[in-house]
Scaffold this active site. Sequence first.
Site, PDB file in Angstrom:
ATOM      1  N   LYS A  40       0.840  -1.201   0.000  1.00 16.05           N
ATOM      2  CA  LYS A  40       0.000   0.000   0.000  1.00 16.05           C
ATOM      3  C   LYS A  40       0.871   1.246   0.000  1.00 16.05           C
ATOM      4  CE  LYS A  40      -3.884   2.022   2.626  1.00 16.05           C
ATOM      5  NZ  LYS A  40      -4.808   1.794   3.766  1.00 16.05           N
ATOM      6  N   SER A 117      -9.455   1.944   2.838  1.00 12.96           N
ATOM      7  CA  SER A 117      -8.582   2.672   1.942  1.00 12.96           C
ATOM      8  C   SER A 117      -7.537   1.803   1.253  1.00 12.96           C
ATOM      9  CB  SER A 117      -7.863   3.773   2.718  1.00 12.96           C
ATOM     10  OG  SER A 117      -7.034   3.214   3.740  1.00 12.96           O
ATOM     11  N   SER A 141      -9.981  -0.453   7.026  1.00  9.19           N
ATOM     12  CA  SER A 141      -9.437  -0.332   5.672  1.00  9.19           C
ATOM     13  C   SER A 141      -8.822  -1.600   5.112  1.00  9.19           C
ATOM     14  CB  SER A 141      -8.404   0.803   5.624  1.00  9.19           C
ATOM     15  OG  SER A 141      -9.047   2.047   5.790  1.00  9.19           O
TER      16      SER A 141
END
Length: 401
Positions: A40, A117, A141
């Site tokens: 990420k 996210s 997330s």
Amino acid sequence: MPLQDSILERDHLGAFCTHTHVELAGAGRGPLHGLTFGLKDIFDVAGHRTGFGSPDWFTTHGEATSTATVATQLLAAGSTLTGKTHTEEMAFSLTGENAHYGTPINPAAPNRVPGGSSSGSAAAVAGGLVDFAIGSDTGGSVRAPASFCGIYGMRPTHGRISLDGACPLAPIFDTVGWFARDAALLARVGNVLLGGTAAAPGRLLLAQDAFALALPGAADALAPALARVAALLGEGEPITVSDEGLPAWFDVFRVLQYDDIWTTHRAWITRVRPTFGPQVGPRFAAVAQVQPHEVAAMRVRRTAIVARLDDLLVNGAVLLLPTVPDIAPLLKRPPAETVAFRERALALLCIAGLGGLPQVNLPFGTLQGCPIGLSMIAARGNDEMLLDIAAQLSPEQPATH
């Protein structure tokens, strides 16, 4: 140096970042040797910029001088980093729709959001672009996108895995998290990052108030999954997690999260005045409005919530609940609908956050042709126990009590 056959050439899902792309070969041996992972784009890689889902963050921060601890652990274990995966702006949303860089495709439901996210990480795993991927989980997330994309997702005990070299959102709730398509690999990654042993599971608890918040059809869709867990752990005991109602717990989480976000990012926001997208902008405006007396009151309430969860989860108890109350929302819904969905989802997702608890999404449910996940939560430190249970529940392992 780029590796042969860059992931960017094969990324048909829009899961990987082009503006922060980096590839690193893993060690020549190790427990994860031969596997690939996505990272990420909140985690630093030395010599490269970290985008954090925000063009303004990217342009106002230089190249990282060191690599995030979680990445170095995985590389040392033999896995290869294929690229950085997309995140929503500042990791502050649940749908995965980034106004600046676009929305990764949900391979399990292409007309619906992938979840955020950690949207790019979830999409990359669900679409088979990598073996596993690293995300982060503050309010959900990892857990929400795992449910939406039909894959396993792990949020560990708060503080068990180092966040050194990660862009923070709200440090009091931030955790590293990871995704995999099968439970055995989820556990293998956990063995590297956690390094502990699994305790024996205790009684099984069914969160009646959490199931009551699920939208029509969700509880029925998860019934076979409940039976599957009960076949392994024994009949579940119905309990109420929150006597005051889980939406009230979300209020506690929201105030404390907002205060921590503003404390963390106030100086940068005030100096740079970044341009946020239409969903994230109003949320950042709201974080600045939280008052000190609200924060003080919610800290007291959190203490009581933690005590309640500690009492429930003693002796290896495992709490079952829907990961989120519904399947993934359709793409490009009006902002008001997105807010309503977010608040419903966070009433369930806030439990682990407030308690600092480990939680794993089991991709065992289907509703309207879309994935919907069942979650297990355990006491702090019982991460390995959850991973072990998930592995025993996987299709490759018979469920025996």
